[in-house]
Design an enzyme around this catalytic site. Structure first.
Site, PDB file in Angstrom:
ATOM      1  N   SER A   1      -5.178 -83.205   2.828  1.00 23.93           N
ATOM      2  CA  SER A   1      -4.366 -83.431   4.308  1.00 23.93           C
ATOM      3  C   SER A   1      -4.414 -84.839   4.439  1.00 23.93           C
ATOM      4  CB  SER A   1      -5.022 -82.324   4.994  1.00 23.93           C
ATOM      5  OG  SER A   1      -4.179 -82.295   6.160  1.00 23.93           O
TER       6      SER A   1
ATOM      7  N   ASP B   1       3.723 -75.326   2.432  1.00 20.89           N
ATOM      8  CA  ASP B   1       2.870 -75.902   3.244  1.00 20.89           C
ATOM      9  C   ASP B   1       3.361 -76.259   4.558  1.00 20.89           C
ATOM     10  OD1 ASP B   1       0.870 -77.447   4.266  1.00 20.89           O
ATOM     11  OD2 ASP B   1       0.187 -78.408   2.350  1.00 20.89           O
TER      12      ASP B   1
ATOM     13  N   HIS C   1      -2.214 -74.430   2.797  1.00 20.50           N
ATOM     14  CA  HIS C   1      -2.248 -76.033   2.830  1.00 20.50           C
ATOM     15  C   HIS C   1      -3.649 -76.493   2.132  1.00 20.50           C
ATOM     16  CE1 HIS C   1      -2.551 -80.086   4.712  1.00 20.50           C
ATOM     17  NE2 HIS C   1      -3.589 -79.702   5.273  1.00 20.50           N
TER      18      HIS C   1
END
Length: 471
Positions: free
Chosen positions: A155, A372, A401
């Protein structure tokens, strides 16, 4: 580890970065250096992530020293920033500013939180940028006596890796980016892009709930389940469950279903229990208890995102953009807007984002699922362009994700091969992924032992659920 608060003044105030290490377990001849890990956020505690050493298939992780660390201001690093632990308390004003009074209330709350952080953070607020964290990564490399680092970023951690590889390409050996941030959107536009994909992902989730109506009894079509979600949200505006779970808390509970397939069953079970039986226990279990210190991740999230780049200073722009998106994609739009609104009032010195350029970087591995929501797929294609030696693995059709190391052999074995030998799949021509894999699978609540791996994922998946992700 002790580092300068301000790298421009290395002799000045010092702060402490908490670092963990699990040493390589393979023979010395197979040693491949250090692997730094960042779980995302910004604001995620990374100290425990050194345990990912054993999560890499084929023992490929054992050749590395795995280095977890709490970024500056986070967790066990000193000082750790907290501003108001009740900022996400129960039964807050309705997110959607359908009246001027609600809008004024939320702007006031946003300003108050920014002011609380200014008081609590002091000089630290000027030094929470991504570039500060990258400088800390360099300090870790030097402290470990390493010529180069390896890096595994999830991320927001992928953005740290992008910036590090831009500023220190010769110090990069191997990098894995999972859930790839689009540097073009840092950070205001990135949040608007999220709003659209989250709404689409929730339609996927509601359809999944409908598929298992025999389990959850919430409707036999995604449309019916979705209508029940929104009808319940409106009822909670008038009568919060247990006096605590109002429309905002209800929305927050469901956000995780837009992020990952992990925990889909838990959310659906709580949804069903409340709607069908009036039992709010599951909702209360899923909503994090507020209290002192619980806002550390949020405070650092803002401390980094609000100062990496200048945000729009005109509230009218925020109004226009968010109402426009809300009209078609309402699920998280105003939730996300208020989550970021303290940036309107933030006191830290604002910088300029680094122009991400991977032309000098070695080969790296990119991973992203097609749908995502936190880091939408176009970001991975953009980084693939900017890093000409990179290869992109796509979890086709998935909504999870940062889902690597969740037991999908196609993806995880690619990671293992790369970490073991540096080998990557062939890069194909065109603006597309280089290798296509199955996504993290949707759980089956009717299967035997369904509430084990199918709902919680691997060790790494469990860790990911504990970490904040890019909002």
């Amino acid at each position: 580890m002790i580092v300068p608060l301000d790298y421009a003044r290395p002799g000045g105030t010092k702060i402490k970065i908490a670092v963990s290490r699990i040493k390589a377990k393979s023979p010395a001849a197979d040693y491949q250096g250090v692997m730094l890990v960042n779980p995302g956020g910004p604001g995620g505690s990374g100290l425990i992530y050194s345990v990912l050493q054993s999560a890499i298939p084929n023992n490929a992780g054992l050749d590395y020293d795995w280095i977890g660390f709490d970024p500056r201001g986070v967790g066990s690093s000193v000082p750790a920033l907290t501003c108001d632990g009740n900022v996400a308390g129960y039964n807050r004003p309705y997110y959607v500013p359908v009246t001027k009074e609600l809008e004024k209330t939320w702007l006031g709350r946003s300003k108050a939180y920014a002011q609380a952080c200014a008081r609590a953070g002091g000089p630290l607020l000027d030094h929470l940028k991504s570039t500060d964290n990258v400088a800390d990564m360099e300090s870790i490399r030097k402290a470990l006596g390493q010529k180069q680092i390896n890096f595994y970023g999830f991320s927001y951690g992928t953005y740290l890796g992008q910036v590090y590889a831009t500023l220190h390409p010769n110090q990069v050996r191997r990098m894995v980016f999972d859930g790839v941030v689009d540097p073009r959107g840092v950070w205001y536009d990135a949040n608007l892009s999220q709003d659209i994909q989250f709404d689409k992902n929730m339609d996927v989730y509601f359809a999944w709930v409908a598929k298992y109506d025999a389990v959850y009894h919430l409707g036999t079509t995604g449309k019916a389940v979705k209508a029940k979600y929104y009808a319940t949200l409106q009822k909670l505006r008038k009568a919060p469950a247990e006096g605590k779970i109002g429309p905002d808390e209800w929305n927050d509970i469901f956000v995780s279903a837009g992020y990952y397939v992990y925990g889909w069953e838990d959310v659906a079970t709580a949804f069903s229990a409340y709607v069908n039986d009036g039992d709010a226990a599951g909702l209360l279990e899923l909503y994090s208890e507020p209290g002192p210190g619980t806002d550390n991740g949020y405070a650092i999230y803002l401390g980094t995102q609000c100062t990496d780049v200048k945000w729009p200073s005109s509230w009218s722009k925020w109004q226009r953009d968010n109402w426009r998106i809300y009209s078609k994609y309402p699920f998280i739009t105003w939730n996300n807007a208020w989550y970021n609104a303290p940036c309107l009032f933030w006191k830290g010195d604002v910088g300029r984002p680094v122009s991400v350029d991977g032309r000098k970087a070695p080969s790296i591995l990119l991973i992203n699922e097609t749908n995502d929501a936190a880091t939408p797929y176009p970001g991975s294609l953009e980084i693939r362009k900017r890093f000409p030696r990179s290869v992109l693995v796509e979890g086709v059709g998935g909504t999870t994700h940062s889902g690597s190391l969740s037991g999908i052999a196609c993806t995880d074995d690619t990671i293992a091969a790369y970490l073991e030998t540096g080998a990557l799949p062939d890069r194909v021509r065109g603006n597309r992924s280089d290798k296509q894999c199955e996504p993290v699978p949707q759980p089956d609540p009717t299967a035997a032992a369904a509430h084990t791996l199918s709902s919680t994922g691997s060790m790494k998946s469990l860790l990911r659920q504990e970490a904040p992700v890019v909002r």
